[in-house]
Design an enzyme around this catalytic site. Structure first.
Site, PDB file in Angstrom:
ATOM      1  N   HIS A  68     -13.043 116.518 -78.639  1.00 38.56           N
ATOM      2  CA  HIS A  68     -12.571 115.289 -79.018  1.00 38.56           C
ATOM      3  C   HIS A  68     -11.185 115.690 -80.306  1.00 38.56           C
ATOM      4  O   HIS A  68     -10.203 115.998 -80.047  1.00 38.56           O
ATOM      5  CB  HIS A  68     -12.864 114.190 -79.607  1.00 38.56           C
ATOM      6  CG  HIS A  68     -13.626 113.080 -78.615  1.00 38.56           C
ATOM      7  ND1 HIS A  68     -15.253 112.229 -78.774  1.00 38.56           N
ATOM      8  CD2 HIS A  68     -13.698 112.925 -76.921  1.00 38.56           C
ATOM      9  CE1 HIS A  68     -15.370 112.039 -78.357  1.00 38.56           C
ATOM     10  NE2 HIS A  68     -15.079 112.043 -77.091  1.00 38.56           N
TER      11      HIS A  68
ATOM     12  N   LYS B  93     -20.423 101.089 -71.705  1.00 42.43           N
ATOM     13  CA  LYS B  93     -21.759 101.508 -72.682  1.00 42.43           C
ATOM     14  C   LYS B  93     -21.348 100.420 -73.957  1.00 42.43           C
ATOM     15  O   LYS B  93     -21.090 100.257 -75.098  1.00 42.43           O
ATOM     16  CB  LYS B  93     -20.856 102.994 -73.468  1.00 42.43           C
ATOM     17  CG  LYS B  93     -20.665 103.715 -72.452  1.00 42.43           C
ATOM     18  CD  LYS B  93     -19.331 105.371 -73.326  1.00 42.43           C
ATOM     19  CE  LYS B  93     -19.210 105.505 -71.887  1.00 42.43           C
ATOM     20  NZ  LYS B  93     -18.141 107.115 -73.101  1.00 42.43           N
TER      21      LYS B  93
ATOM     22  N   ARG C 219     -12.688 116.620 -68.640  1.00 44.72           N
ATOM     23  CA  ARG C 219     -13.328 118.127 -68.886  1.00 44.72           C
ATOM     24  C   ARG C 219     -13.996 118.742 -66.965  1.00 44.72           C
ATOM     25  O   ARG C 219     -14.232 119.687 -66.361  1.00 44.72           O
ATOM     26  CB  ARG C 219     -14.781 117.789 -69.690  1.00 44.72           C
ATOM     27  CG  ARG C 219     -15.097 118.135 -70.331  1.00 44.72           C
ATOM     28  CD  ARG C 219     -15.880 116.761 -71.188  1.00 44.72           C
ATOM     29  NE  ARG C 219     -16.149 115.802 -70.792  1.00 44.72           N
ATOM     30  CZ  ARG C 219     -16.474 114.723 -71.109  1.00 44.72           C
ATOM     31  NH1 ARG C 219     -17.731 114.695 -71.788  1.00 44.72           N
ATOM     32  NH2 ARG C 219     -16.409 112.801 -70.683  1.00 44.72           N
TER      33      ARG C 219
ATOM     34  N   SER D  66     -20.911 113.127 -75.447  1.00 47.42           N
ATOM     35  CA  SER D  66     -20.860 111.762 -76.743  1.00 47.42           C
ATOM     36  C   SER D  66     -22.166 111.960 -76.192  1.00 47.42           C
ATOM     37  O   SER D  66     -23.415 112.062 -77.172  1.00 47.42           O
ATOM     38  CB  SER D  66     -20.356 110.931 -77.006  1.00 47.42           C
ATOM     39  OG  SER D  66     -18.934 111.277 -77.288  1.00 47.42           O
TER      40      SER D  66
END
Ligand code: ADP
Length: 152
Positions: A19, A43, A93, A131
């Site tokens: 990040h 989440k 990504r 993460s």
């Protein structure tokens, strides 16, 4: 000239060196970046507390007066409008990120046509940092310091 302001929204649970890399590279394009820690309904419960993460991320960018770190809980497109951000910054990504980001970007365009989404491709050294993996390692007392731009 109008200041180019980008909103970099995410769960940042936790904020990683991947990040940080997107933010620092984003500074070559934008005059100001607002890192916005948001609530992600997919989440539901966080691992790292929102305010704790806000403080930790801020500590990594004290040198940069043009980086702000905020917590928000509303529509990203609406939050961007209220804060005069013309750009939404996100990182990519892999193709999974692309599929997800593509649909979010289309919805955000529908909600706020003035807001332009900008994507930066991950730097190869951070491509496999997520993460989720950091949370797993941390949960079992593994050392995650190498992946974070601040001390926990
Ligand atoms: P969200 O829950 O909104 O997906 P994340 O905190 O997981 O929030 O990620 C925020 C943004 O950062 C997303 O655009 C994500 O694709 C990107 N990102 C996450 N990890 C990396 C990394 N290692 N390199 C580049 N971009 C990343």
């Amino acid at each position: 000239m109008t200041k180019k302001i980008a909103l970099f929204p995410g769960s940042f649970d936790p904020f990683t060196k991947g990040h940080e890399d997107i933010v620092l590279r984003g500074l070559k394009i934008f005059d100001e970046i607002i890192i916005a820690i948001g609530y992600n309904s997919k989440k539901s419960s966080r691992y790292f507390d929102l305010e704790f993460m806000q403080e930790r991320i801020s500590s990594a960018f004290t040198k940069y007066p043009n980086i702000k770190v905020v917590v928000f809980s509303e529509l990203t497109a609406e939050y961007a409008r209220k804060n005069n951000a013309q750009y939404l910054l996100r990182g990519l990504r892999n193709t999974t990120d692309f599929e997800y980001e593509n649909s979010i970007a289309q919805v955000n365009r529908y909600l706020n046509a003035e807001l332009e989404s900008v994507f930066l491709i991950t730097s190869p050294e951070y491509a496999s940092i997520s993460s989720t993996i950091i949370r797993e390692v941390h949960k079992y007392q593994g050392d995650v310091s190498k992946f974070l731009p601040y001390k926990l």
